[in-house]
Design a protein around this motif. Structure first.
Motif, mmCIF file in Angstrom:
data_model
loop_
_atom_site.group_PDB
_atom_site.id
_atom_site.type_symbol
_atom_site.label_atom_id
_atom_site.label_comp_id
_atom_site.label_asym_id
_atom_site.label_seq_id
_atom_site.Cartn_x
_atom_site.Cartn_y
_atom_site.Cartn_z
ATOM 1 N N LEU A 176 -4.436 -8.782 9.987
ATOM 2 C CA LEU A 176 -5.630 -8.109 9.500
ATOM 3 C C LEU A 176 -5.300 -7.190 8.324
ATOM 4 O O LEU A 176 -6.054 -7.133 7.348
ATOM 5 N N LEU A 177 -4.192 -6.480 8.429
ATOM 6 C CA LEU A 177 -3.794 -5.588 7.347
ATOM 7 C C LEU A 177 -3.443 -6.374 6.083
ATOM 8 O O LEU A 177 -3.703 -5.933 4.969
ATOM 9 N N GLU A 178 -2.835 -7.542 6.251
ATOM 10 C CA GLU A 178 -2.476 -8.370 5.103
ATOM 11 C C GLU A 178 -3.714 -8.929 4.408
ATOM 12 O O GLU A 178 -3.728 -9.128 3.205
ATOM 13 N N GLN A 179 -4.775 -9.184 5.179
ATOM 14 C CA GLN A 179 -6.015 -9.737 4.609
ATOM 15 C C GLN A 179 -6.742 -8.719 3.758
ATOM 16 O O GLN A 179 -7.485 -9.072 2.851
ATOM 17 N N GLN A 180 -6.559 -7.454 4.062
ATOM 18 C CA GLN A 180 -7.299 -6.416 3.309
ATOM 19 C C GLN A 180 -6.707 -6.179 1.954
ATOM 20 O O GLN A 180 -5.582 -6.362 1.657
#
Length: 60
Positions: A56-60
């Motif tokens: 999720l953090l990488e997608q942001q």
């Protein structure tokens, strides 16, 4: 003969205490094994959650 009877009773009592101790240790070991299994399951779940958060953090 009276003294021998006294020591025999003491021996039997000590033997009984040892048997009870072994039984208690067996059940404690079973409980620890179960707790260890649960901890391993929780560790796997935590790793999955950690991977999800990283994604999720990488997608942001």
């Amino acid at each position: 003969m009276k003294g021998a009877k006294k020591y025999m009773i003491m021996f039997i009592l000590i033997l009984l205490i040892n048997v009870i101790t072994v039984i208690m240790l067996y059940f404690q070991n079973e409980q620890l094994t179960e707790n260890q299994r649960k901890l391993k399951e929780l560790q796997v779940q935590l790793e999955d959650v950690n991977d999800g958060v990283k994604q999720l953090l990488e997608q942001q």
